[in-house]
Every structure is written in structure tokens, then in C-alpha cells.
Design an enzyme around this catalytic site. Sequence first.
Site, PDB file in Angstrom:
ATOM      1  N   HIS A 108      34.049  -2.414 -37.488  1.00 10.67           N
ATOM      2  CA  HIS A 108      33.925  -2.865 -38.879  1.00 10.67           C
ATOM      3  C   HIS A 108      32.808  -2.179 -39.659  1.00 10.67           C
ATOM      4  O   HIS A 108      32.114  -2.811 -40.447  1.00 10.67           O
ATOM      5  CB  HIS A 108      33.731  -4.380 -38.926  1.00 10.67           C
ATOM      6  CG  HIS A 108      34.934  -5.171 -38.531  1.00 10.67           C
ATOM      7  ND1 HIS A 108      36.226  -4.708 -38.672  1.00 10.67           N
ATOM      8  CD2 HIS A 108      35.039  -6.426 -37.992  1.00 10.67           C
ATOM      9  CE1 HIS A 108      37.071  -5.634 -38.250  1.00 10.67           C
ATOM     10  NE2 HIS A 108      36.373  -6.680 -37.829  1.00 10.67           N
ATOM     11  N   HIS A 178      38.099 -10.007 -44.587  1.00 13.73           N
ATOM     12  CA  HIS A 178      38.038 -10.658 -43.274  1.00 13.73           C
ATOM     13  C   HIS A 178      37.893 -12.185 -43.397  1.00 13.73           C
ATOM     14  O   HIS A 178      37.124 -12.800 -42.662  1.00 13.73           O
ATOM     15  CB  HIS A 178      36.874 -10.074 -42.476  1.00 13.73           C
ATOM     16  CG  HIS A 178      36.995 -10.200 -40.990  1.00 13.73           C
ATOM     17  ND1 HIS A 178      37.014 -11.422 -40.342  1.00 13.73           N
ATOM     18  CD2 HIS A 178      37.093  -9.257 -40.014  1.00 13.73           C
ATOM     19  CE1 HIS A 178      37.095 -11.223 -39.035  1.00 13.73           C
ATOM     20  NE2 HIS A 178      37.153  -9.911 -38.808  1.00 13.73           N
ATOM     21  N   GLU A 311      44.212  -9.900 -41.324  1.00  8.38           N
ATOM     22  CA  GLU A 311      43.554  -8.745 -41.935  1.00  8.38           C
ATOM     23  C   GLU A 311      44.567  -7.622 -42.135  1.00  8.38           C
ATOM     24  O   GLU A 311      44.948  -6.955 -41.184  1.00  8.38           O
ATOM     25  CB  GLU A 311      42.410  -8.268 -41.040  1.00  8.38           C
ATOM     26  CG  GLU A 311      41.384  -9.329 -40.691  1.00  8.38           C
ATOM     27  CD  GLU A 311      40.676  -9.014 -39.384  1.00  8.38           C
ATOM     28  OE1 GLU A 311      40.071  -7.921 -39.278  1.00  8.38           O
ATOM     29  OE2 GLU A 311      40.741  -9.852 -38.457  1.00  8.38           O
TER      30      GLU A 311
END
Length: 347
Positions: A108, A178, A311
Site C-alpha cells: 500500500h 480502503h 477494494e
Amino acid sequence: MTTIQRQHFGEHQGQAVSLFTLTNVNGMRLCVTDYGCIITQLWVPDRHGQTEDIVLGFDELASYQAGHPFFGAIAGRCANRIAGGRFSIDGDEHILATNELTTGQHLHGGLRGFDKYIWQAQPDGDGIIFSRTSADGEEGYPGNLRVCHRIGLTENNVMTLSFSAETDKPTLVNLVNHSYYNLLGHTHLIHNQQLKIEADFITPVDEVTMLPTGEIRRVAGTAFDFRNARRLGDAMLHRPAQDFDMNYVLKPGQGELHPAATLICPQSGRVMEVHTSLPGVQFYNAFKLSNKVWNGKAGHRYQAFSGLCLETQAFPDSIHHAHFGNVVLRPGEKYHSRTEHRFSTVA
């Protein structure tokens, strides 16, 4: 029409942080901060018109600053995992942080991803445009990347998430929201909700590294089959640790957006339909939340299965699997994606 209010939310490294509240004619309410583009609250009516906050998060900025499992935040410059924190473009190797300690992978965006910056914020009709430039070399990524992220709320109860980006050097881009959703409300568990995912295939992972193996596997006959709506509690019984953290290969559709997933809450009547321009959706059922103590809004402790993530994304580690699709953005090109969360009720 949708109204937008702005208030002080705190400070980060000497800069003021704002919280924006978007409210539509139906009483639906969306709160988002310019710190990490984090969606902190999402109040959605049930079948009787009573609203409930359906996303996990915190009441105060300090809890987000202290670190969290990406509650409501943007993930980037490249969301999901990159094997070994290394990738090459045109023969040039780039080294990133291996910041997911349990797997040794890059996750991420790294140690300070896009979720840990204050973004410029500009109201835009029924939404907010957040923008920033990620400098060349930030977290090891090449190129100055100019990013815009628009978060909106329409009068017909649709939350819109749009991303765009341009670069001056070849780089990786995979931008994701997210949020953790629970259609019964953020203080409940997800077991009695029903999920449908518009996918015949997944990209299975190595259970230790959580990296895709490169295979594209049919869901038929596996625990990952959500082609028809399934009660989540029943589906979780077919996984060894009741765990789901998997990328689904969405069926291509007509036009810019195609269906990705539908979440239904029989108790409240709330329905969330996710439509996207992206090829994949990561379904994560928050099985790891109990690994740490997360005291969320109103002091409620979030435990495993308090919410789920859907997501929309490019496939994980696409840079190392040519058949997964392109995540390289080059000068002169423009990255663009759009996802809609459409809310309604059933009797």
C-alpha cells in the site's frame, strides 16, 4: 442538492487538517478529511429511513496519525503488495520498503504512503477534489506524480470515487480506497450480511507471502465462490481461519463501469452495489483486526469481522505478472479510474 461543510479536525506537522461533511437531500452523510483522503463516517438510511454510520474509523485525528489498518484511507502510489519491494521498468530497478512485516513485502505505498499526507482540497459541486504531487523518489517510486482524487455524494445516494494521475517518468500507479463497510452499522459484525462478487476467477496467493502465484483460477467449487449471494458467516466456515483476503477477476462489462460486488444486509434492508472501471476487487473480511486493539468511534472496539473491504483495483503485484495487466504509467499518459457505491434498500 448536496451541501458541503468544512470544519477544523486537528493539526499534522504544523499544518491544519480539515474535515468535510457532505449531506444529500435524503439525509445521507459522508465525512472525509484531507489527511489521507480518509472517509471517517458514512451515514446511510435503512428501510425505515433511519441512518447509521456504516464505516469503521475514529472520532479524532490523533488515532489516525498513530497508525491504523487503512480505515477509510487512500492506498498508493501502488496499492496492494509488490514482491520483495522491488520492480524494474525499462531495465531500471527500483527498491521500495518491505513494510508488511508479516510477509516481508511492500504494501500500500510503503512506510509513508498517500494515506499519511495532507492533500489540497477543493469543493467541486457534489464532491471534493483532493490533490497532491508525489515527488520523484518518494518511497522509492520514480517520477513526480500529480494525483487528483475526487470523492462525491450524489442526490440519489451514490458515493463516487474517482482517481486521476500524470507523471514525468515511467512509474507504477494503482490507487485504492480502503474503507471497511458494515451495513448494519460499525458497532456490529458482518456474519449475517450477504455478499455477491461478479467474478468467475481469482488470482490465488501463496499463503505465507500473500503474493499472487500468477495463476488465474476458477472460483467454482471453492470457498471463494460468491457468484451468487452468500451469507458471510456461512462462507467463512469454509476457510481454515474464517479468512478472506483475495483479489477477484471481475467480468468485463459494457461502458466505463461494470458491476463488481453487491452487499446486502437483511436486518437493516441496506444494499450497497459497487460498480467500477477497474479489473479487480480485493475482498478482505477484516479477520486480522483482532490482532491488535483498535478502539474506534464512540470507544467501540473493532474486532475481527467488524467490517469488510471491497477494494477496486489493478491486480496485486501486476508489475511481475505481464498477463495481469499494465500498471505502468508513462509521461504523456493519464491514469483514470472510477468506482461508485450505490446505496438502496430492500423491504
